[in-house]
Write an enzyme that holds these catalytic residues in place. Structure first.
Site, short mmCIF file in Angstrom:
data_model
loop_
_atom_site.label_atom_id
_atom_site.label_comp_id
_atom_site.label_asym_id
_atom_site.label_seq_id
_atom_site.Cartn_x
_atom_site.Cartn_y
_atom_site.Cartn_z
N ASP A 131 0.86 -1.18 0.00
CA ASP A 131 0.00 0.00 0.00
C ASP A 131 0.90 1.23 0.00
O ASP A 131 2.01 1.17 -0.50
CB ASP A 131 -0.94 -0.03 1.22
CG ASP A 131 -2.27 0.66 0.94
OD1 ASP A 131 -2.24 1.82 0.49
OD2 ASP A 131 -3.34 0.07 1.19
N HIS A 140 2.32 2.06 -3.19
CA HIS A 140 1.44 3.02 -3.84
C HIS A 140 1.96 4.44 -3.73
O HIS A 140 1.19 5.39 -3.92
CB HIS A 140 0.03 2.94 -3.22
CG HIS A 140 -0.64 1.62 -3.44
ND1 HIS A 140 -1.90 1.33 -2.93
CD2 HIS A 140 -0.24 0.50 -4.11
CE1 HIS A 140 -2.24 0.09 -3.28
NE2 HIS A 140 -1.24 -0.43 -4.00
#
Length: 382
Positions: free
Chosen positions: A222, A245
């Site tokens: 993430d 991310h």
């Protein structure tokens, strides 16, 4: 005569001992509280909460600099809260490996430090969340009745602290979460989980001030770093991000939230390699009034990044969402970016260039002022 010499020798040794002790105090020597002396067992099977908490309690009560020492070995811990306030500067010197009990007493919390003024966490040890045992049941974003998985390390209301030379692997949820912290320096960290592991943010920062992250490598499933509402004066430098991310502000807003802001963010001398996104600002499609301002991104290197820069005001990972918007002026400064290819996603804008800076005016009455200097593109293989 022999008795006199013996007496003189005792006096001399006593003098040296007192002098050494005083010098140690002046030089900041720690009183050491070794968890093994309180019954901790490093066999990778025995739960050690009682021993760790006893060592912490006595260290916290010590009037002076205290250190909780965790020697090499594998220690099992259930959900545990190390609570202040303490009587002096307190260090948690982790040399070994910590692993969670199979089913944690508090499902979303593993190791938490709270209400501490003057704190150090380091030592070269490892937090192994063993997330691979739990990721297959993580569906909380779709099932709101689920029990969220545990964040490996929570730092809550820490003032004047340092976290350095710690490794975190395979966190069940995020690796580290900061909330309500002031003046916290984080450096030389290694945070890793597979690129497809769910919700394993590297460092999440909320409602905190004067946070510095440097010389750190984060590869996870993430956001490498997520800066949440209420945070200000965040400085991120020399961070390698990937997979993951990217470095994100938000998501801000959302159902039930109040006025939100993130003010003062500097991201400098960082590298993104193999991330889905680079620098990102994301706001829920239906959001309360808020502002994200005074952002500086300088000397950023991006390789094989899907979306280098994203300003996303319609963030909706699981539609349908309420698309009503209420936004304010945003400022975003970027200096010496290197990336390929250029990409904007979800941001409906009109672009025009004037005297070295690009002004972006969105179609939903939001303005972004984006300044670039020394912009360089390359093929992503450098």
């Amino acid at each position: 005569m022999g008795l006199i010499l013996a007496f003189v020798r005792v006096l001399f040794l006593t003098f040296l001992l007192v002098r050494y002790t005083d010098a140690g105090a002046r030089n900041g020597a720690y009183k050491v509280f070794n968890v093994k002396k309180y019954g901790a067992v490093s066999d990778g099977k025995t739960e050690n909460n009682k021993a760790f908490l006893k060592a912490w309690s006595e260290a916290c009560q010590w009037h002076g600099k205290a250190m909780v020492l965790i020697p090499r070995g594998v220690y099992i811990l259930d959900s545990v809260l190390f609570l202040g306030e303490c009587n002096g500067y307190t260090a948690f010197n982790l040399k070994g490996i910590l692993k969670p009990k199979g089913i944690l007493q508090t499902s979303d919390q593993w190791i938490t430090f709270r209400y501490i003024k003057g704190f150090f966490l380091g030592g070269g040890g490892t937090l192994d969340g063993e997330g691979y045992k739990h990721w297959n049941r993580h569906d909380c974003l779709k099932n709101h009745n689920c029990h969220p998985l545990a964040i490996s390390l929570r730092l809550e209301f820490i003032q004047n602290g340092m976290v350095s030379h710690i490794r975190s692997i395979n966190s069940q949820n995020a690796h580290m979460s900061l909330f309500g912290c002031v003046n916290l320096n984080m450096s030389n960290l290694r945070l890793s989980a597979p690129g497809d592991s769910p919700n394993t943010d590297g460092i999440k920062i909320g409602s905190s001030d004067e946070i510095k992250i440097s010389k750190t490598r984060i590869g996870t499933g993430d956001d490498c770093v997520a800066i949440l509402s209420g945070s200000k004066n965040i400085n991120i430098s020399q961070v390698h991000c990937g997979p993951g991310h990217g470095i994100s502000v938000g998501s801000m807003g959302g159902e039930g939230s109040v006025t939100e802001s993130v003010v003062g963010l500097t991201v400098k001398d960082c590298t993104f390699n193999g991330t889905s996104d680079g620098t990102r600002i994301k706001t829920w499609a239906s959001s309360t009034t808020g502002v994200a301002s005074n952002f500086i991104y300088e000397n950023i290197r991006m390789m094989n990044v899907g979306n280098p820069i994203i300003i996303d005001q319609d963030y909706c990972p699981y539609p349908p969402c309420d698309m009503k918007s209420n936004r304010s002026m945003q400022e975003y400064t970027a200096k010496r970016h290197q990336f390929f290819p250029w990409s904007w996603r979800f941001c409906k804008v009109v672009m025009f260039q004037r005297q070295g800076f690009i002004t972006l005016v969105s179609l939903n009455n939001v303005q972004y002022l984006v300044y670039f200097s020394d912009l360089v593109t390359f093929d992503g293989h450098g």
